[in-house]
Scaffold this motif. Structure first.
Motif, PDB file in Angstrom:
ATOM      1  N   VAL A 175       0.844  -1.200   0.000  1.00 49.73           N
ATOM      2  CA  VAL A 175       0.000   0.000   0.000  1.00 49.73           C
ATOM      3  C   VAL A 175       0.879   1.250   0.000  1.00 49.73           C
ATOM      4  N   PRO A 176       0.792   2.078  -1.034  1.00 51.88           N
ATOM      5  CA  PRO A 176       1.609   3.295  -1.105  1.00 51.88           C
ATOM      6  C   PRO A 176       1.086   4.370  -0.156  1.00 51.88           C
ATOM      7  N   PRO A 177       1.921   5.369   0.183  1.00 51.58           N
ATOM      8  CA  PRO A 177       1.554   6.344   1.213  1.00 51.58           C
ATOM      9  C   PRO A 177       0.417   7.287   0.840  1.00 51.58           C
ATOM     10  N   VAL A 178       0.325   7.726  -0.406  1.00 51.66           N
ATOM     11  CA  VAL A 178      -0.705   8.707  -0.754  1.00 51.66           C
ATOM     12  C   VAL A 178      -2.115   8.127  -0.647  1.00 51.66           C
ATOM     13  N   PRO A 179      -2.410   6.965  -1.257  1.00 45.15           N
ATOM     14  CA  PRO A 179      -3.743   6.381  -1.050  1.00 45.15           C
ATOM     15  C   PRO A 179      -4.025   6.050   0.401  1.00 45.15           C
ATOM     16  N   LEU A 180      -2.988   5.662   1.147  1.00 46.44           N
ATOM     17  CA  LEU A 180      -3.173   5.369   2.567  1.00 46.44           C
ATOM     18  C   LEU A 180      -3.587   6.623   3.319  1.00 46.44           C
ATOM     19  N   ALA A 181      -2.953   7.744   3.005  1.00 47.78           N
ATOM     20  CA  ALA A 181      -3.313   9.011   3.658  1.00 47.78           C
ATOM     21  C   ALA A 181      -4.734   9.435   3.286  1.00 47.78           C
ATOM     22  N   LEU A 182      -5.126   9.226   2.019  1.00 46.44           N
ATOM     23  CA  LEU A 182      -6.475   9.587   1.592  1.00 46.44           C
ATOM     24  C   LEU A 182      -7.519   8.720   2.281  1.00 46.44           C
ATOM     25  N   GLY A 183      -7.254   7.444   2.406  1.00 48.85           N
ATOM     26  CA  GLY A 183      -8.178   6.553   3.109  1.00 48.85           C
ATOM     27  C   GLY A 183      -8.308   6.906   4.572  1.00 48.85           C
ATOM     28  N   THR A 184      -7.212   7.297   5.183  1.00 46.70           N
ATOM     29  CA  THR A 184      -7.242   7.706   6.587  1.00 46.70           C
ATOM     30  C   THR A 184      -8.048   8.984   6.754  1.00 46.70           C
ATOM     31  N   ALA A 185      -7.839   9.950   5.863  1.00 40.68           N
ATOM     32  CA  ALA A 185      -8.578  11.217   5.936  1.00 40.68           C
ATOM     33  C   ALA A 185     -10.074  10.993   5.755  1.00 40.68           C
TER      34      ALA A 185
END
Length: 250
Positions: A175-185
Protein backbone atom coordinates in the motif's frame (compact mmCIF):
# COMPACT_ATOMS: atom_id res chain seq x y z
CA UNK A 1 -11.60 -3.82 -10.54
CA UNK A 2 -9.89 -7.12 -9.74
CA UNK A 3 -8.39 -5.41 -6.70
CA UNK A 4 -11.77 -4.11 -5.52
CA UNK A 5 -13.34 -7.53 -6.02
CA UNK A 6 -10.46 -9.14 -4.12
CA UNK A 7 -11.06 -6.75 -1.20
CA UNK A 8 -14.76 -7.61 -1.11
CA UNK A 9 -14.33 -11.38 -1.27
CA UNK A 10 -11.44 -11.36 1.23
CA UNK A 11 -13.12 -9.18 3.85
CA UNK A 12 -16.72 -10.42 3.50
CA UNK A 13 -18.67 -13.55 2.57
CA UNK A 14 -19.78 -12.02 -0.73
CA UNK A 15 -18.69 -14.56 -3.41
CA UNK A 16 -17.14 -12.22 -5.95
CA UNK A 17 -15.08 -13.80 -8.71
CA UNK A 18 -11.60 -12.32 -9.06
CA UNK A 19 -9.58 -12.51 -12.25
CA UNK A 20 -5.88 -11.80 -11.81
CA UNK A 21 -4.51 -12.11 -8.27
CA UNK A 22 -1.02 -10.68 -7.97
CA UNK A 23 0.77 -8.08 -5.89
CA UNK A 24 -0.62 -5.23 -7.95
CA UNK A 25 -4.15 -6.50 -7.39
CA UNK A 26 -3.37 -7.04 -3.71
CA UNK A 27 -2.18 -3.44 -3.40
CA UNK A 28 -5.52 -2.17 -4.71
CA UNK A 29 -7.44 -4.58 -2.47
CA UNK A 30 -5.64 -3.58 0.70
CA UNK A 31 -5.93 0.11 -0.18
CA UNK A 32 -9.67 -0.31 -0.74
CA UNK A 33 -10.17 -2.24 2.51
CA UNK A 34 -11.66 0.72 4.48
CA UNK A 35 -14.27 1.23 1.75
CA UNK A 36 -15.46 -2.35 2.31
CA UNK A 37 -15.97 -1.61 6.00
CA UNK A 38 -18.31 1.32 5.37
CA UNK A 39 -21.26 -0.53 3.76
CA UNK A 40 -20.76 -3.36 6.23
CA UNK A 41 -20.92 -0.87 9.11
CA UNK A 42 -23.99 0.82 7.60
CA UNK A 43 -25.81 -2.52 7.34
CA UNK A 44 -24.97 -3.45 10.93
CA UNK A 45 -25.99 -0.01 12.20
CA UNK A 46 -29.33 -0.46 10.45
CA UNK A 47 -29.81 -3.85 12.10
CA UNK A 48 -28.98 -2.39 15.50
CA UNK A 49 -31.47 0.45 15.04
CA UNK A 50 -34.21 -1.88 13.76
CA UNK A 51 -33.81 -4.20 16.72
CA UNK A 52 -33.97 -1.26 19.09
CA UNK A 53 -37.09 0.05 17.37
CA UNK A 54 -38.65 -3.42 17.69
CA UNK A 55 -38.17 -3.27 21.47
CA UNK A 56 -35.20 -5.62 21.81
CA UNK A 57 -33.07 -5.12 24.94
CA UNK A 58 -29.87 -3.25 24.13
CA UNK A 59 -27.59 -6.18 25.01
CA UNK A 60 -29.62 -8.54 22.83
CA UNK A 61 -29.54 -6.06 19.94
CA UNK A 62 -25.76 -5.73 20.31
CA UNK A 63 -25.27 -9.51 20.46
CA UNK A 64 -27.38 -10.13 17.35
CA UNK A 65 -25.53 -7.35 15.50
CA UNK A 66 -22.15 -8.88 16.36
CA UNK A 67 -23.41 -12.34 15.43
CA UNK A 68 -24.41 -11.05 12.01
CA UNK A 69 -21.05 -9.33 11.70
CA UNK A 70 -19.32 -12.63 12.40
CA UNK A 71 -21.39 -14.41 9.77
CA UNK A 72 -20.76 -11.70 7.16
CA UNK A 73 -16.99 -11.97 7.67
CA UNK A 74 -16.76 -15.76 8.18
CA UNK A 75 -15.19 -15.10 11.62
CA UNK A 76 -11.95 -14.88 9.67
CA UNK A 77 -10.58 -11.93 11.60
CA UNK A 78 -11.50 -13.40 14.98
CA UNK A 79 -9.55 -16.49 14.00
CA UNK A 80 -6.58 -14.28 13.13
CA UNK A 81 -6.85 -12.54 16.49
CA UNK A 82 -6.86 -15.87 18.33
CA UNK A 83 -3.88 -17.26 16.40
CA UNK A 84 -1.84 -14.07 16.78
CA UNK A 85 -2.43 -13.79 20.52
CA UNK A 86 -1.62 -17.48 20.98
CA UNK A 87 1.69 -16.94 19.17
CA UNK A 88 2.52 -13.83 21.19
CA UNK A 89 1.52 -15.57 24.42
CA UNK A 90 3.82 -18.50 23.68
CA UNK A 91 6.87 -16.20 24.12
CA UNK A 92 8.40 -17.84 21.05
CA UNK A 93 9.99 -15.88 18.24
CA UNK A 94 10.75 -16.46 14.59
CA UNK A 95 9.72 -19.75 13.04
CA UNK A 96 8.78 -21.24 16.41
CA UNK A 97 6.26 -18.46 17.01
CA UNK A 98 4.92 -18.71 13.47
CA UNK A 99 4.44 -22.46 13.98
CA UNK A 100 2.21 -21.73 16.98
CA UNK A 101 0.26 -19.21 14.90
CA UNK A 102 -0.26 -21.76 12.13
CA UNK A 103 -1.71 -24.50 14.36
CA UNK A 104 -5.38 -25.24 13.60
CA UNK A 105 -6.40 -25.32 17.26
CA UNK A 106 -6.93 -22.33 19.56
CA UNK A 107 -5.13 -22.06 22.88
CA UNK A 108 -6.19 -20.34 26.10
CA UNK A 109 -4.70 -16.99 25.10
CA UNK A 110 -6.65 -17.02 21.86
CA UNK A 111 -9.91 -17.99 23.54
CA UNK A 112 -9.49 -15.20 26.09
CA UNK A 113 -8.68 -12.64 23.38
CA UNK A 114 -11.73 -13.48 21.24
CA UNK A 115 -14.03 -13.57 24.27
CA UNK A 116 -12.82 -10.21 25.57
CA UNK A 117 -13.00 -8.62 22.13
CA UNK A 118 -16.60 -9.70 21.56
CA UNK A 119 -17.67 -8.78 25.10
CA UNK A 120 -16.07 -5.36 24.81
CA UNK A 121 -17.60 -4.69 21.41
CA UNK A 122 -21.03 -5.77 22.64
CA UNK A 123 -20.75 -3.56 25.71
CA UNK A 124 -19.81 -0.60 23.52
CA UNK A 125 -22.70 -1.19 21.14
CA UNK A 126 -25.19 -1.18 24.02
CA UNK A 127 -24.45 2.53 24.47
CA UNK A 128 -25.58 3.39 20.93
CA UNK A 129 -29.36 2.88 20.56
CA UNK A 130 -30.15 5.94 22.69
CA UNK A 131 -28.15 8.14 20.31
CA UNK A 132 -29.50 9.79 17.16
CA UNK A 133 -29.59 7.50 14.10
CA UNK A 134 -26.96 9.59 12.33
CA UNK A 135 -24.63 9.20 15.31
CA UNK A 136 -25.23 5.43 15.42
CA UNK A 137 -24.54 5.15 11.70
CA UNK A 138 -21.37 7.23 11.97
CA UNK A 139 -20.16 5.29 15.01
CA UNK A 140 -20.55 1.82 13.54
CA UNK A 141 -19.22 2.88 10.12
CA UNK A 142 -16.24 4.51 11.83
CA UNK A 143 -15.47 1.39 13.86
CA UNK A 144 -15.74 -1.00 10.93
CA UNK A 145 -14.00 1.38 8.53
CA UNK A 146 -11.17 1.90 11.00
CA UNK A 147 -10.79 -1.85 11.46
CA UNK A 148 -10.25 -2.25 7.72
CA UNK A 149 -8.07 0.86 7.62
CA UNK A 150 -5.81 -0.92 10.11
CA UNK A 151 -5.28 -3.60 7.47
CA UNK A 152 -4.22 -0.93 4.98
CA UNK A 153 -1.72 0.41 7.49
CA UNK A 154 -0.45 -3.11 8.19
CA UNK A 155 0.20 -3.56 4.46
CA UNK A 156 1.94 -0.22 4.03
CA UNK A 157 5.26 0.09 2.27
CA UNK A 158 8.20 -0.88 4.46
CA UNK A 159 6.57 -3.62 6.56
CA UNK A 160 7.68 -7.04 5.21
CA UNK A 161 5.90 -10.41 5.33
CA UNK A 162 6.86 -12.90 8.03
CA UNK A 163 6.67 -15.83 5.61
CA UNK A 164 7.63 -16.14 1.93
CA UNK A 165 4.21 -17.60 1.11
CA UNK A 166 0.61 -17.07 2.15
CA UNK A 167 -1.68 -14.06 2.32
CA UNK A 168 0.88 -11.98 4.19
CA UNK A 169 3.47 -12.46 1.46
CA UNK A 170 0.93 -11.44 -1.18
CA UNK A 171 -0.26 -8.22 0.47
CA UNK A 172 2.64 -7.04 2.65
CA UNK A 173 4.56 -3.92 1.63
CA UNK A 174 2.03 -3.04 -1.11
CA UNK A 175 0.00 0.00 0.00
CA UNK A 176 1.61 3.29 -1.10
CA UNK A 177 1.55 6.34 1.21
CA UNK A 178 -0.71 8.71 -0.75
CA UNK A 179 -3.74 6.38 -1.05
CA UNK A 180 -3.17 5.37 2.57
CA UNK A 181 -3.31 9.01 3.66
CA UNK A 182 -6.48 9.59 1.59
CA UNK A 183 -8.18 6.55 3.11
CA UNK A 184 -7.24 7.71 6.59
CA UNK A 185 -8.58 11.22 5.94
CA UNK A 186 -11.86 9.82 4.61
CA UNK A 187 -12.30 7.61 7.67
CA UNK A 188 -11.60 10.54 9.98
CA UNK A 189 -14.17 12.66 8.13
CA UNK A 190 -16.84 9.98 8.52
CA UNK A 191 -16.10 9.79 12.25
CA UNK A 192 -16.86 13.47 13.01
CA UNK A 193 -20.68 13.09 13.55
CA UNK A 194 -20.26 9.97 15.72
CA UNK A 195 -20.57 11.79 19.04
CA UNK A 196 -22.87 14.85 18.87
CA UNK A 197 -21.34 17.92 20.45
CA UNK A 198 -17.86 16.36 20.40
CA UNK A 199 -16.59 16.50 16.82
CA UNK A 200 -13.09 15.65 18.05
CA UNK A 201 -14.03 12.30 19.62
CA UNK A 202 -14.53 10.42 16.36
CA UNK A 203 -11.12 11.41 14.94
CA UNK A 204 -9.59 10.59 18.33
CA UNK A 205 -11.10 7.10 18.11
CA UNK A 206 -9.47 6.57 14.71
CA UNK A 207 -6.10 7.82 15.97
CA UNK A 208 -6.17 5.66 19.11
CA UNK A 209 -7.21 2.60 17.12
CA UNK A 210 -4.36 3.07 14.63
CA UNK A 211 -1.93 3.67 17.48
CA UNK A 212 -2.94 0.40 19.12
CA UNK A 213 -2.51 -1.36 15.78
CA UNK A 214 0.92 0.20 15.32
CA UNK A 215 2.03 -1.17 18.70
CA UNK A 216 0.75 -4.63 17.80
CA UNK A 217 2.47 -4.57 14.42
CA UNK A 218 5.74 -3.39 15.94
CA UNK A 219 5.66 -6.27 18.42
CA UNK A 220 4.82 -8.80 15.70
CA UNK A 221 7.58 -7.43 13.48
CA UNK A 222 10.05 -7.78 16.31
CA UNK A 223 8.93 -11.29 17.23
CA UNK A 224 8.10 -12.82 13.86
CA UNK A 225 9.87 -10.63 11.31
CA UNK A 226 6.81 -9.19 9.61
CA UNK A 227 3.10 -9.72 9.03
CA UNK A 228 0.89 -12.69 8.21
CA UNK A 229 -2.77 -13.04 7.31
CA UNK A 230 -3.50 -13.81 10.97
CA UNK A 231 -1.80 -10.60 12.07
CA UNK A 232 -3.96 -8.66 9.63
CA UNK A 233 -7.06 -10.16 11.25
CA UNK A 234 -5.78 -9.33 14.72
CA UNK A 235 -5.08 -5.74 13.62
CA UNK A 236 -8.63 -5.39 12.31
CA UNK A 237 -10.25 -6.68 15.51
CA UNK A 238 -7.99 -4.62 17.76
CA UNK A 239 -8.67 -1.40 15.83
CA UNK A 240 -12.42 -2.04 15.74
CA UNK A 241 -12.51 -2.69 19.48
CA UNK A 242 -10.45 0.36 20.42
CA UNK A 243 -12.54 2.58 18.16
CA UNK A 244 -15.80 1.32 19.69
CA UNK A 245 -14.48 1.80 23.23
CA UNK A 246 -13.52 5.40 22.48
CA UNK A 247 -16.80 6.19 20.74
CA UNK A 248 -18.85 4.66 23.59
CA UNK A 249 -17.55 7.27 26.04
CA UNK A 250 -20.45 9.72 25.80
Amino acid sequence: MDGVRLAVTTLTVVPVRVGIVDRRTAAVAMTAAPAVGLPLGALLAGILLLLDAAGAPTLLAAAVTLGLSTLLTRALHLDGLADTVDALGSYRAGEAGLAVMKKPDIGPFGVAAVTLALLTQAAALTALPDAAPVAVLSTVCTAYGTGRLAISWACRRGLPPARPTGLGALVADTVPPVPLALGTAATVAISVPAVPGRPWQGPLAVILALTATHLLLRQCHRRFGGITGDILGASLELATTVALITLALR
